[in-house]
Design a protein around this motif. Sequence first.
Motif, PDB file in Angstrom:
ATOM      1  N   UNK A 203       0.644  -0.914  -0.233  1.00 58.16           N
ATOM      2  CA  UNK A 203      -0.160   0.197   0.019  1.00 58.16           C
ATOM      3  C   UNK A 203       0.804   1.257  -0.154  1.00 58.16           C
ATOM      4  N   UNK A 204       1.722   1.169   0.671  1.00 65.21           N
ATOM      5  CA  UNK A 204       2.880   2.110   0.598  1.00 65.21           C
ATOM      6  C   UNK A 204       3.360   2.710  -0.274  1.00 65.21           C
ATOM      7  N   UNK A 205       3.928   1.230  -1.293  1.00 66.67           N
ATOM      8  CA  UNK A 205       4.840   1.697  -2.312  1.00 66.67           C
ATOM      9  C   UNK A 205       3.542   2.178  -3.243  1.00 66.67           C
ATOM     10  N   UNK A 206       2.473   2.009  -3.240  1.00 66.27           N
ATOM     11  CA  UNK A 206       1.247   2.504  -4.449  1.00 66.27           C
ATOM     12  C   UNK A 206       1.305   4.209  -4.288  1.00 66.27           C
ATOM     13  N   UNK A 207       1.211   4.363  -2.044  1.00 63.83           N
ATOM     14  CA  UNK A 207       1.029   5.688  -2.152  1.00 63.83           C
ATOM     15  C   UNK A 207       2.308   6.291  -2.598  1.00 63.83           C
ATOM     16  N   UNK A 208       3.651   5.714  -2.549  1.00 63.06           N
ATOM     17  CA  UNK A 208       4.949   6.216  -3.220  1.00 63.06           C
ATOM     18  C   UNK A 208       4.382   6.661  -4.566  1.00 63.06           C
ATOM     19  N   UNK A 209       4.421   5.720  -5.386  1.00 57.73           N
ATOM     20  CA  UNK A 209       3.947   6.037  -7.009  1.00 57.73           C
ATOM     21  C   UNK A 209       3.061   6.932  -7.292  1.00 57.73           C
ATOM     22  N   UNK A 210       1.728   6.334  -7.631  1.00 55.85           N
ATOM     23  CA  UNK A 210       1.227   7.852  -6.537  1.00 55.85           C
ATOM     24  C   UNK A 210       1.260   8.956  -6.396  1.00 55.85           C
ATOM     25  N   UNK A 211       2.126   9.600  -5.765  1.00 55.13           N
ATOM     26  CA  UNK A 211       2.790  10.919  -4.994  1.00 55.13           C
ATOM     27  C   UNK A 211       3.854  11.168  -6.023  1.00 55.13           C
TER      28      UNK A 211
ATOM     29  N   UNK B 263      -6.366  -1.058  -4.126  1.00 56.91           N
ATOM     30  CA  UNK B 263      -5.415   0.428  -4.535  1.00 56.91           C
ATOM     31  C   UNK B 263      -5.462   1.946  -5.228  1.00 56.91           C
ATOM     32  N   UNK B 264      -6.953   1.514  -5.274  1.00 55.78           N
ATOM     33  CA  UNK B 264      -8.197   2.767  -6.033  1.00 55.78           C
ATOM     34  C   UNK B 264      -7.154   4.144  -4.796  1.00 55.78           C
ATOM     35  N   UNK B 265      -7.978   3.088  -3.214  1.00 50.80           N
ATOM     36  CA  UNK B 265      -7.870   4.250  -2.077  1.00 50.80           C
ATOM     37  C   UNK B 265      -5.867   4.599  -1.492  1.00 50.80           C
ATOM     38  N   UNK B 266      -5.012   4.164  -1.778  1.00 51.22           N
ATOM     39  CA  UNK B 266      -3.755   3.898  -2.668  1.00 51.22           C
ATOM     40  C   UNK B 266      -3.452   5.923  -3.133  1.00 51.22           C
TER      41      UNK B 266
ATOM     42  N   UNK C 149      -8.323  18.384   3.805  1.00 53.25           N
ATOM     43  CA  UNK C 149      -8.060  18.957   4.572  1.00 53.25           C
ATOM     44  C   UNK C 149      -8.840  18.794   6.165  1.00 53.25           C
ATOM     45  N   UNK C 150      -9.370  17.567   6.469  1.00 51.14           N
ATOM     46  CA  UNK C 150      -9.452  16.346   7.813  1.00 51.14           C
ATOM     47  C   UNK C 150      -7.948  15.974   8.489  1.00 51.14           C
ATOM     48  N   UNK C 151      -8.344  15.897   9.935  1.00 54.30           N
ATOM     49  CA  UNK C 151      -7.019  15.085  10.453  1.00 54.30           C
ATOM     50  C   UNK C 151      -6.763  14.266   9.708  1.00 54.30           C
ATOM     51  N   UNK C 152      -4.699  13.801   9.240  1.00 52.59           N
ATOM     52  CA  UNK C 152      -4.339  12.981   8.173  1.00 52.59           C
ATOM     53  C   UNK C 152      -4.937  12.120   8.728  1.00 52.59           C
ATOM     54  N   UNK C 153      -4.340  10.996   9.938  1.00 57.10           N
ATOM     55  CA  UNK C 153      -4.542   9.943   9.707  1.00 57.10           C
ATOM     56  C   UNK C 153      -5.523   9.754  10.205  1.00 57.10           C
ATOM     57  N   UNK C 154      -6.790  10.276  10.589  1.00 56.48           N
ATOM     58  CA  UNK C 154      -8.476   9.634  10.442  1.00 56.48           C
ATOM     59  C   UNK C 154      -8.776   9.609   9.556  1.00 56.48           C
ATOM     60  N   UNK C 155      -8.111  10.413   8.276  1.00 61.46           N
ATOM     61  CA  UNK C 155      -8.694  10.838   6.767  1.00 61.46           C
ATOM     62  C   UNK C 155      -8.853   8.814   6.195  1.00 61.46           C
ATOM     63  N   UNK C 156      -7.540   8.830   7.104  1.00 59.64           N
ATOM     64  CA  UNK C 156      -6.785   7.790   6.044  1.00 59.64           C
ATOM     65  C   UNK C 156      -7.429   6.698   6.535  1.00 59.64           C
ATOM     66  N   UNK C 157      -7.655   6.101   8.064  1.00 56.23           N
ATOM     67  CA  UNK C 157      -8.774   5.025   8.716  1.00 56.23           C
ATOM     68  C   UNK C 157      -9.753   5.328   8.198  1.00 56.23           C
ATOM     69  N   UNK C 158     -10.372   6.091   7.878  1.00 56.89           N
ATOM     70  CA  UNK C 158     -11.924   6.833   6.911  1.00 56.89           C
ATOM     71  C   UNK C 158     -11.926   5.765   5.850  1.00 56.89           C
ATOM     72  N   UNK C 159     -11.076   5.963   4.847  1.00 57.65           N
ATOM     73  CA  UNK C 159     -10.580   5.867   3.503  1.00 57.65           C
ATOM     74  C   UNK C 159     -10.637   4.634   3.449  1.00 57.65           C
ATOM     75  N   UNK C 160      -9.933   3.726   4.472  1.00 51.28           N
ATOM     76  CA  UNK C 160      -9.735   1.994   4.602  1.00 51.28           C
ATOM     77  C   UNK C 160     -11.131   1.312   4.625  1.00 51.28           C
ATOM     78  N   UNK C 161     -11.627   2.293   5.035  1.00 49.76           N
ATOM     79  CA  UNK C 161     -13.099   1.949   5.072  1.00 49.76           C
ATOM     80  C   UNK C 161     -14.185   1.722   4.230  1.00 49.76           C
ATOM     81  N   UNK C 162     -14.252   2.114   3.280  1.00 46.46           N
ATOM     82  CA  UNK C 162     -14.582   2.411   2.461  1.00 46.46           C
ATOM     83  C   UNK C 162     -14.049   1.179   1.475  1.00 46.46           C
ATOM     84  N   UNK C 163     -15.858   0.063   0.946  1.00 51.26           N
ATOM     85  CA  UNK C 163     -15.294  -1.256   0.416  1.00 51.26           C
ATOM     86  C   UNK C 163     -15.043  -0.900  -1.395  1.00 51.26           C
ATOM     87  N   UNK C 164     -13.635  -0.225  -1.063  1.00 51.21           N
ATOM     88  CA  UNK C 164     -13.597  -0.598  -2.741  1.00 51.21           C
ATOM     89  C   UNK C 164     -12.043  -0.631  -2.920  1.00 51.21           C
ATOM     90  N   UNK C 165     -11.317  -1.350  -3.630  1.00 50.58           N
ATOM     91  CA  UNK C 165     -10.504  -2.155  -3.585  1.00 50.58           C
ATOM     92  C   UNK C 165      -9.093  -1.480  -3.134  1.00 50.58           C
TER      93      UNK C 165
END
Length: 130
Positions: A4-12, A53-56, A35-51
């Motif tokens: 997940x981190x490698x995909x994050x870095x590639x996209x970044x 890869x798209x979240x990263x 615009x939201x708390x950084x880590x909290x946004x990541x936790x919320x996005x991780x709960x979205x039922x999407x692959x």
Amino acid sequence: MLGAYCTFLFARWSARELVLRRYPKLQSLAARVQGRKGWWSVVLIRQIPVAGLYNDILLGISAIGHRDFWIGTGLGFLPQGIAATLVGAGMVQTDFVALGRYLAVAAAVLLVLTLAWNRLVAQAGKQHAA
């Protein structure tokens, strides 16, 4: 998490500005995430039922920091990781009683984590509204 981190870095680092210019809807979505708390946004996005890869990729084009990505991803992967581990451990059991115990514990853990998650989200919603 490393994938997940490698995909994050590639996209970044690949073509972040090009992607944001080409797809303006992604830019507004990325702006809402940052615009939201950084880590909290990541936790919320991780709960979205999407692959994942798209979240990263979404997180990679947003302004989420690396530390927030690691913390949020670790916490965001916990609910599904615990339940999947228990189910997998139960599947290799040769005794049906042991299998039933593992599956029951997995269901109980998933239920407790879901209830705790719903409570956290409700509290965050109340704080955000106030």
